[in-house]
Design an enzyme around this catalytic site. Structure first.
Site, PDB file in Angstrom:
ATOM      1  CD  GLU A  42       6.063  -7.153   4.289  1.00 14.96           C
ATOM      2  OE1 GLU A  42       7.185  -7.213   4.808  1.00 14.96           O
ATOM      3  OE2 GLU A  42       5.359  -6.123   4.320  1.00 14.96           O
ATOM      4  CG  ASN A  81      -0.924  -8.461   3.327  1.00 18.67           C
ATOM      5  OD1 ASN A  81      -1.652  -8.021   2.447  1.00 18.67           O
ATOM      6  ND2 ASN A  81      -0.300  -7.680   4.209  1.00 18.67           N
ATOM      7  CG  HIS A 128       2.964   0.004   1.075  1.00 21.61           C
ATOM      8  ND1 HIS A 128       2.290   0.876   1.917  1.00 21.61           N
ATOM      9  CD2 HIS A 128       2.983  -1.187   1.706  1.00 21.61           C
ATOM     10  CE1 HIS A 128       1.918   0.224   3.015  1.00 21.61           C
ATOM     11  NE2 HIS A 128       2.324  -1.026   2.914  1.00 21.61           N
ATOM     12  CG  ASP A 152       1.114   3.959   1.579  1.00 25.88           C
ATOM     13  OD1 ASP A 152       1.658   3.335   0.635  1.00 25.88           O
ATOM     14  OD2 ASP A 152       1.488   3.849   2.765  1.00 25.88           O
TER      15      ASP A 152
HETATM   16  O1  9MR Z   1       2.899   1.033   9.571  1.00 29.54           O
HETATM   17  C1  9MR Z   1       3.851   0.226  10.224  1.00 29.54           C
HETATM   18  C2  9MR Z   1       4.896   1.109  10.855  1.00 29.54           C
HETATM   19  O2  9MR Z   1       4.326   1.890  11.888  1.00 29.54           O
HETATM   20  C3  9MR Z   1       6.021   0.262  11.376  1.00 29.54           C
HETATM   21  O3  9MR Z   1       7.049   1.097  11.845  1.00 29.54           O
HETATM   22  C4  9MR Z   1       6.533  -0.609  10.256  1.00 29.54           C
HETATM   23  C5  9MR Z   1       7.678  -1.480  10.669  1.00 29.54           C
HETATM   24  O4  9MR Z   1       8.043  -2.331   9.634  1.00 29.54           O
HETATM   25  O5  9MR Z   1       5.480  -1.428   9.799  1.00 29.54           O
HETATM   26  C6  9MR Z   1       4.492  -0.688   9.215  1.00 29.54           C
HETATM   27  O6  9MR Z   1       3.530  -1.487   8.580  1.00 29.54           O
HETATM   28  C7  9MR Z   1       4.002  -2.381   7.595  1.00 29.54           C
HETATM   29  C8  9MR Z   1       3.049  -3.529   7.549  1.00 29.54           C
HETATM   30  O7  9MR Z   1       2.956  -4.102   8.827  1.00 29.54           O
HETATM   31  C9  9MR Z   1       3.450  -4.555   6.534  1.00 29.54           C
HETATM   32  N1  9MR Z   1       3.650  -3.971   5.243  1.00 29.54           N
HETATM   33  C10 9MR Z   1       4.499  -2.815   5.203  1.00 29.54           C
HETATM   34  C11 9MR Z   1       4.031  -1.773   6.195  1.00 29.54           C
HETATM   35  C12 9MR Z   1       4.891  -0.530   6.110  1.00 29.54           C
HETATM   36  O8  9MR Z   1       6.177  -0.776   6.543  1.00 29.54           O
END
Ligand code: 9MR
Length: 463
Positions: free
Chosen positions: A161, A202, A238, A268
């Site tokens: 990101e 990513n 997402h 998702d």
């Molecule tokens: O799935 C992850 C969630 O459990 C965490 O709370 C969250 C915190 O930012 O991160 C989620 O995973 C993220 C991923 O690491 C990067 N892309 C976005 C995902 C969804 O937030």
């Protein structure tokens, strides 16, 4: 009436079929026709993965994670705040658990993630570091974490990101202090620590051709030109119901044409709750078009879903009123999206759970036809078995195979046959398409089952 080739009417040989195993399998994820997603994906040369929550890797959650997917991404366990909560004090237990589980289930691991603006420990974000100190900290972090898993991970989301929506570089701890060069440095350090791992950048909202993916594209092109070790681009995906970008495949292709792999890393498809059958059907179409866009491009290595079950999804916590974003519901039942993924991977989309196949009888096995049982893959709680029926000097136009599980094993799923278990007795009948075993030919069906203690090989009888 169907007959065996040597002329005897079927009913005279196969009697009493219906007495065995009247209960059709309706276990979570039971699919009579299609094999597990991982087998479909493997047949296409693709990966189908899921993010997992390390602490949940037992019971049904573990069964599905192990059975259906050939790649795992730790959802949180490898993030900096998880592995080094206080400076110099590491906690690898959750990450190790995912890697150990994956190895026990013959799965790849996608490491996630080394350099990010989020989920960093407070000692790091609150520190008053000089750029040189921060650079050293980042180098050490990458060296330590990538080095720990050297040779065991297929890939790493090295940088996560890094972009703004307009395609410019995000202002964060890294770019503010180290400039844009932190990306090339991170990739170079990760490559030094594990030359065998595929290294990715990513991001989200980069699935279609847009300003953000243009920025990412320009960066990847210049990294390649400069000889920086970058192997792939991760499109998180997402997505919102009904909003798969129409340029997804084109976008995958343009990155592939730069000479990098592409992975869908966090798929998702969220919807406004409550879900209903119309939304679930729409969602299935969305999953199918994403997976199909990947299978259509050779350098798209595969698709990972961000949690396989709605009860293990980040969506409801972050998007008020939204959810139901994954292929299994909260009770671990496959949703239409599951079948859609299977279809996009070349399956029939038949999730079974009903009529499992043919109606061959019981009774005397025909001379010349035999059944061989083997365990093809076994892990701590389950195993995959297969049975091959072969005929020589005879043939079958329908069949049923029986065995007794002598050590408490329990069938959870079967493919290429309709199987049922009653007590210890297992009975499997041909599917509609594989009842014929020709003279000199064979038919194979497969199944998954649980075991504990021991897993002796039973004798299979035909008829
Ligand atoms: O799935 C992850 C969630 O459990 C965490 O709370 C969250 C915190 O930012 O991160 C989620 O995973 C993220 C991923 O690491 C990067 N892309 C976005 C995902 C969804 O937030």
């Amino acid at each position: 009436m169907r007959t065996l080739r040597h002329g005897l009417p079927l009913t005279s040989l196969f009697t009493g079929a219906a007495t065995v195993g009247a209960l059709l399998l309706a276990a979570p994820g039971a699919h009579a026709a299609d094999p597990p997603l991982r087998d479909l994906a493997a047949a296409q040369g693709k990966v189908v993965g899921t993010a997992v929550t390390s602490s949940k890797l037992s019971g049904t959650y573990a069964d599905i994670a192990g059975r259906e997917f050939n790649s795992l991404t730790p959802g949180n366990a490898m993030k900096w705040e998880s592995v080094e909560p206080s400076q110099g004090s590491y906690n690898w237990s959750a990450a190790d658990r995912v890697v150990d589980f994956a190895e026990a289930h013959d799965q790849q691991v996608r490491g996630h993630t080394l350099v990010w603006h989020s989920q960093n420990p407070s000692w790091l974000t609150n520190g008053n570091w000089t750029p040189d100190q921060l650079r050293t900290l980042l180098h050490d972090h990458i060296d330590t974490e990538v080095g720990r898993y050297k040779g065991r991970l297929a890939s790493w989301d090295v940088v996560n990101e890094a972009f703004n929506e307009d395609g410019t570089l995000r202002s964060d701890l890294w770019s503010d202090n180290l400039g844009s060069g932190y990306i090339a440095d991170a990739l170079t350090w990760a490559h030094a620590a594990d030359p065998g791992a595929k290294l990715y950048i990513n991001d989200y909202n980069v699935e279609g051709v847009n300003a953000k993916s243009d920025g990412l594209y320009d960066l990847v092109r210049s990294l390649k030109q400069d000889g920086v070790p970058i192997d792939g681009v991760g499109l998180q995906a997402h997505l919102i119901l009904g909003q798969v970008p129409s340029t997804l495949q084109q976008n995958i292709q343009r990155f592939a044409d730069l000479g990098v792999d592409v992975a869908i890393t966090e798929l998702d498809v969220r919807m406004q709750l409550p879900s209903d059958s119309g939304k679930l059907t729409r969602q299935a179409a969305d999953f199918k078009s994403v997976v199909s866009a990947c299978t259509a491009v050779t350098r798209c290595v595969g698709v990972t879903v961000w949690g396989f079950a709605d009860s293990d999804s980040w969506i409801p916590d972050v998007f008020d009123g939204y959810g139901a974003a994954t292929p299994y519901d909260g009770d671990y039942q496959p949703k239409p999206a599951y079948s859609a993924i299977a279809e996009a991977l070349g399956g029939t989309g038949d999730t079974g759970g009903g009529d499992g196949g043919g109606d061959g009888g019981g009774g005397t096995p025909p001379e010349g036809c035999t059944a061989a049982y083997s365990v093809v893959n076994q892990w701590n709680t389950g195993f995959t078995g297969q049975v091959t029926l072969s005929c020589s000097g005879a043939s079958l136009s329908s069949w049923r195979a029986h065995w007794t599980f002598g050590a408490g094993q329990h069938l959870t799923q079967a493919w290429n046959a309709g199987c049922s278990q009653s007590g210890a007795e297992v009975s499997c009948a041909n599917a509609s398409y594989n009842g014929t075993v020709p003279d000199g030919g064979s038919v194979t069906f497969g199944f998954n089952a649980s075991w504990s203690g021991s897993n002796p090989v039973p004798e299979v009888t035909l008829g």
